[in-house]
Design an enzyme around this catalytic site. Structure first.
Site, short mmCIF file in Angstrom:
data_model
loop_
_atom_site.label_atom_id
_atom_site.label_comp_id
_atom_site.label_asym_id
_atom_site.label_seq_id
_atom_site.Cartn_x
_atom_site.Cartn_y
_atom_site.Cartn_z
N HIS A 13 -46.68 2.12 -86.37
CA HIS A 13 -47.70 2.29 -87.22
C HIS A 13 -47.17 3.61 -87.61
O HIS A 13 -47.14 4.91 -86.94
CB HIS A 13 -48.93 2.91 -85.89
CG HIS A 13 -49.72 0.98 -85.70
ND1 HIS A 13 -50.71 1.80 -84.55
CD2 HIS A 13 -49.96 0.24 -85.75
CE1 HIS A 13 -50.74 0.44 -83.85
NE2 HIS A 13 -50.09 -0.02 -84.93
N GLU A 67 -31.67 9.04 -89.23
CA GLU A 67 -31.91 8.74 -90.74
C GLU A 67 -31.24 10.20 -91.26
O GLU A 67 -30.61 9.73 -92.64
CB GLU A 67 -32.78 8.57 -91.27
CG GLU A 67 -34.19 10.32 -90.47
CD GLU A 67 -34.50 9.95 -89.13
OE1 GLU A 67 -34.27 9.00 -88.26
OE2 GLU A 67 -35.62 10.95 -88.96
#
Lengths: 699, 699
Positions: free
Chosen positions: A391, A495
């Protein structure tokens, strides 16, 4: 004449104080003790004392007779009621003791002792309206927590806090590790390391070291229906609570929840003792989820890193990562290697829109054409794997709230057991209609979002779904109360290794984490990289670790959900690393810190909750280390095989990151291992009870 | 064509280098390895590399691939011969390995492993006179030592060194602990703690901590027939050898001894590992004393502290401390409590003169009237105690040298087994006739005094006398070669607690010692104080410790001769402390450091060399501590009684120093003790194997 119960309480309190308080912490003048209620921790290590100074309630904290927090004010300014800033008198003092041991549903330690002495002070305004404010201190051997209570009283049914007056007047310009609060990028900053006097307003946990090598972590516990506390430096060594405001400028809206979160100071002589302090969890409410059988620490893989490498995309098109076929490939890998979940990002409608600046484009129930949600979920279940949901709200919170009940219901129907939440987006993205009809923008860490996350957590629990929250609110130990709140990112994640031209976290970053971010709680750092250069995809980026260090992150960073974050095809190249990563547990019976230096190195040992195995992980920054690791944590009656994965002689994060030696040896609890960590390196060891064959083979 | 042995040596060296040197330490350009000879430590932790840069020989040190010493020059300026500063070429390279384990006659560890790889470089001048200079590096896993050799060659039969050009170009402005060199008061200063860039010229050991938490101790080993090396800061992070000069200004006179002392750098990731590094001893020559049966670690008391308290005097008169009667009182105490020696200061003729400014007044064979030397020595022997001799030269060295043979003979005849030496006096007190007929003054640490101490050591050995040297030259590990050189002061001693109006060492002082002064070698700190206030004698002075901390100093400060320094009558008041002090050994099988923070706290465990007992000592500075002490050092098969002496709940050096709790409990090697140290406090524990009765009583 005082009422009898109050008189008794005062007398009892005075008695406790006189007995519990070390002589050196006694106030200099000789006012009666009842005017300076105090309480010491169970072993008389830490002491809190409260007094009224010119109508202002002041508390102080001492450790072994020496001050840690000098007398510092308590109180509040209000918006729609008279301020709660005195003049106050102490009108009731209650002291009590508490000692129990409770069991975590999952965690870094199974059984935790909650042992404290409590001092509950009722402050009564000495002028109209004569209201009460209650402050409760819980004093532990490893630190102090205190919170305010706002009793229901006339004119205080509901009110808004304009400012919290709590200060922390520290004793020196301590060396500090922190990230600044009130920045655009949420928690995603490197921890700075400066004297406290160079900090401005910081997020917690704030970690400090005094000149005398006392370690302090300031944080808060049980952040529920309140705004996040940041710490504002108001003079060189004084910090003041600075609550993240609503869009309208007020800080907290008090209505049903009549207590503040706990303001906490953990105190330790060794930095590792901050890590094995469970004060934050102890100050949270016990588990409220009755049936926890569906809550299970686990490992996962997923379609995620390949997008950061630009190998594929989140948005639909020929490079889309989230295809049915690709998802099955990851599920196959998960099934083969015993991972419980496979995450798929980019599965849903909206990623081809301008999603980053407006989360309003997302559907949380419709998948893109190339991804057959039902088929993938079924394929996963057929292979004893579960799809991990995703989500990503992109901070479009109201838009998400409209769909989230359906979204969780859908996942439950599909057998999804865990969802990764995302709130990427500037704080200015979180918008809602304000009270005056204007659009208001909310901070990621203000009361509005705190309440949103609470709602999501409870909703997820109803659907028996575990949460992995990225870009959410900081952790304050709520996992004790809601054990489906498994892990979070809320920090610079993996990341960043793939971003920017000269990218890659410096080797030091992961050596700061255990003493900073991880003090708050579990961190989904997405470890497990085995291709450290990915030159095929991003030649200017790399991971600045040795392979052995990457493996050790599974131990040094605690998370009940840990990822094997690299691409399936890369693991084939590193079978030894893969073997370890598939074995390493994510739920622990106990945790010990063998040696530690903030930002420099750490060695931790963790005992598997479901076997007799122990695991040791050690990492360093850009400096190589030779560390001593006595294995006294092992069971005294057992011989173990140590399965060692260590940096090779020539290993170095920069030019020889894959130089790794694997070896086995017999050890027991009298063995003292020497760990040789390369620059940017690490070491990880699995200890398993030796069989007779092992002994014959290795002796 | 090179001669065959040289060619072989070069080939062998190149091979060793290529294999031993971590890749990251490889030079950037690609000159052949033989021009950059290098050697790595046995586990390839530390690496030394040498090269010629513009004719100047340069060495560098790396640890695990990262630099610790950047390329730094080697060489000498001479006074009466051409300088030895190049242009040099490397004309021979020898590498070798060494690994043995040797036994200390006594010490903090019985068996010491000496394991190193050696690189021996011959440098040949490329211009006339074409002389050779040899540099030998011994590279250990715990550090590096190197020394110069001056081969016998034409024009170099004897020469004077004007300056040593050795530099240590460090990699940063490390946090440093040191005392300044070239001050009037010898070694008697508090260790400063500043960035290196704030130091001037310092004595060794110099202790440093890098930003990355690497610990470095710089010192020298085997200081024989040479001048003491001090370290001069020549730019912010560069140190240069600065040899203490002769009165005439030259630094070293080279004649018979053709090697310099070893310049040493010990490297460790934990400060405690500096303490358990035996590199300094390893670089000294093996024991030269054949019969060592008379060399025995011991404890002593004596007539000393009472003079510092002004209770009695050194000088004859009605308050003289050194009376026959008083000496017998101390001997009685020693006999009763098993102490082997009783020191008597002020026993000899000269103390009523102006002795401090001129040691020339002392007789070292004649006692004062009130002290019957023969009777006291006999009384001691009759009570199984030995008189400890006292030679206070007051820096009148030539005056002393005239008498010292007779003086040691006298003591030998009296059965004296140990002598405390004294060299109180400014450096300007050490005078001798100079070469030009003028009086010259010598530093305590110049070659003149180094040679004096060598002569005294050898003379004492001939008379089977152990030495305890106060105000002498710093320790460089010569106790390995001359094990009658037991202990030294050469630092601020206990007497400063009794001096000055606001006297008393700060609590921090003893917490700095293990990481600074004690890295050089044993320290006669004269612990054992049980009257910490002595208000009767010096009301403005005190000892800023708790009683438990005073007891712990027997463990945290290593000395093979330890004193029970307080007055006999004071011990009656503190029977528990006395019991411990009479039990504690002074000779150890092994030593471990359990936790350590420089200047803040330390916990050490030592194993008795003559029993199965272990002792643990822990001390802190002015900050109280809660430290973890896992007892993994204990034998795994044995249960022990822990006899614990710990600070009481209210203990504090300032107002409750005598609050001490003694208790016994059963422990084993899996026990993890929590040590609670008061501000300025400590804890000491004796572990002895439990009897069946102990188990029944304590279980």
């Amino acid at each position: 004449m005082l009422p009898r119960p109050l008189l008794c309480a005062l007398l009892f309190a005075s008695t406790v104080l006189l007995c519990a308080m070390p002589a050196a912490a006694q106030p200099a003048d000789d006012a009666p003790a009842s005017e300076r209620p105090a309480v010491a921790s169970p072993s008389a290590i830490n002491t809190v004392q409260v007094e009224i100074d010119g109508g202002v309630p002041m508390y102080r904290i001492a450790r072994l007779g020496e001050p840690v927090v000098e007398p510092s004010p308590l109180g509040f300014l209000l918006e729609d009621a008279p301020d709660l800033d005195g003049p106050f008198a102490i009108t009731a003092v209650d002291t009590s003791s508490f000692d129990n041991t409770w069991e975590q549903v999952w965690g870094e330690k199974r059984f935790i002792r909650n042992h404290y002495n409590e001092l509950r002070i009722t402050l009564t305004e000495q002028e109209a309206p004569g209201r009460d404010l209650v402050v409760t201190f819980r004093v532990y051997d490893d630190g102090v927590g205190f919170r305010y209570e706002f009793p229901e009283q006339e004119g205080m049914e509901q009110f808004r806090i304009a400012d919290e007056l709590t200060e922390f007047r520290l004793t020196g310009d301590h060396e500090s590790w922190y990230i600044d609060a009130y920045q655009w990028n949420r928690f995603e900053y490197y921890f700075e390391n400066t004297p406290l006097s160079e900090a401005d307003t910081v997020h917690t946990p704030l970690t400090m070291r005094t000149d005398d090598d006392l370690y302090i972590s300031m944080h808060e516990a049980a952040l529920v229906d309140f705004s996040t506390m940041t710490l504002e430096r108001t003079d060189s060594t004084t910090l003041k609570s600075n609550l993240m405001p609503w869009g309208e400028g007020d800080r907290v809206r008090v209505q049903d929840t009549r207590v503040s979160p706990w303001r906490t100071l953990q105190l330790a002589d060794a930095p590792g003792d901050l890590i094995t302090s469970y004060l934050i969890l102890n100050l949270n409410e016990p588990n409220k989820i009755e049936d926890t059988s569906w809550i299970k620490p686990a490992k996962y893989n997923g379609i995620w890193w390949e997008m950061h490498l630009d190998k594929s995309t989140w948005s639909p098109g020929e490079d889309l990562g989230a295809t049915t076929e690709n998802a099955k490939r990851y599920i196959d890998f998960a099934a083969e290697h015993g991972l419980e979940h496979t995450l798929v990002e980019g599965w849903n409608v909206g990623w081809d829109e301008e999603w980053y600046d407006s989360g309003k484009v997302f559907s949380f129930t419709e998948s893109v054409d190339a991804f057959d949600l039902e088929e993938v979920a079924q394929y996963a279940r057929d292979n004893d794997v579960r799809l991990m949901g995703h989500h990503e709200t992109s901070a479009g919170v109201l838009h998400y709230e409209e769909q989230m009940e359906d979204a969780f219901q859908l996942y439950e129907d599909l057998g999804v057991r865990a969802v990764k939440m995302g709130y990427v987006g500037h704080d200015t993205e979180i918008e809602r209609p304000g009270e005056d009809g204007e659009t208001q923008y909310e901070w990621h860490h203000g009361q509005f979002m705190v309440n949103h996350h609470q709602e999501v957590t409870e909703l997820a629990a109803e659907h028996q779904i575990m949460l992995n929250v990225h870009e959410g609110v900081k952790d304050t130990g709520l996992r004790r109360t809601y054990p489906n709140l498994m892990t979070r990112e809320v920090a610079m994640g993996r990341e960043y290794d793939a971003w920017g031209g000269a990218g890659g976290h410096p080797p030091e970053y992961t050596a700061r984490l255990p003493f900073t971010r991880s003090l708050a709680g579990p961190f989904d750092y997405t470890p497990g990289m085995v291709d450290l250069h990915f030159d095929e995809h991003k030649p200017d980026n790399r991971i600045k670790s040795t392979l052995a260090k990457e493996m050790a992150l599974y131990i040094t960073i605690y998370s009940p959900l840990h990822m094997l974050a690299d691409l399936p095809e890369n693991y084939e190249e590193r079978p030894e690393a893969l073997q370890f990563m598939t074995q390493v547990p994510t739920d622990w019976h106990d945790t010990e810190v063998l040696n530690a230096s903030i930002g420099n190195y750490i060695t931790m040992a963790r005992q598997d909750r479901n076997s007799d195995d122990w695991y040791l992980g050690s990492i360093t920054d850009e400096t190589g280390r030779v560390l001593s690791a006595p294995l006294s944590f092992l069971d005294a009656e057992t011989r173990y095989v140590a399965e060692i994965y260590r940096d090779g002689t020539d290993a170095h994060w920069e030019d020889a990151p894959y130089d790794m030696v694997t070896e086995e040896r017999l050890v027991d609890n009298t063995t003292d291992l020497t760990l040789r960590l390369a620059a940017g390196g690490g070491q990880v060891i699995r200890f398993r009870p030796a069989t007779e064959e092992d002994v014959a083979r290795l002796e």
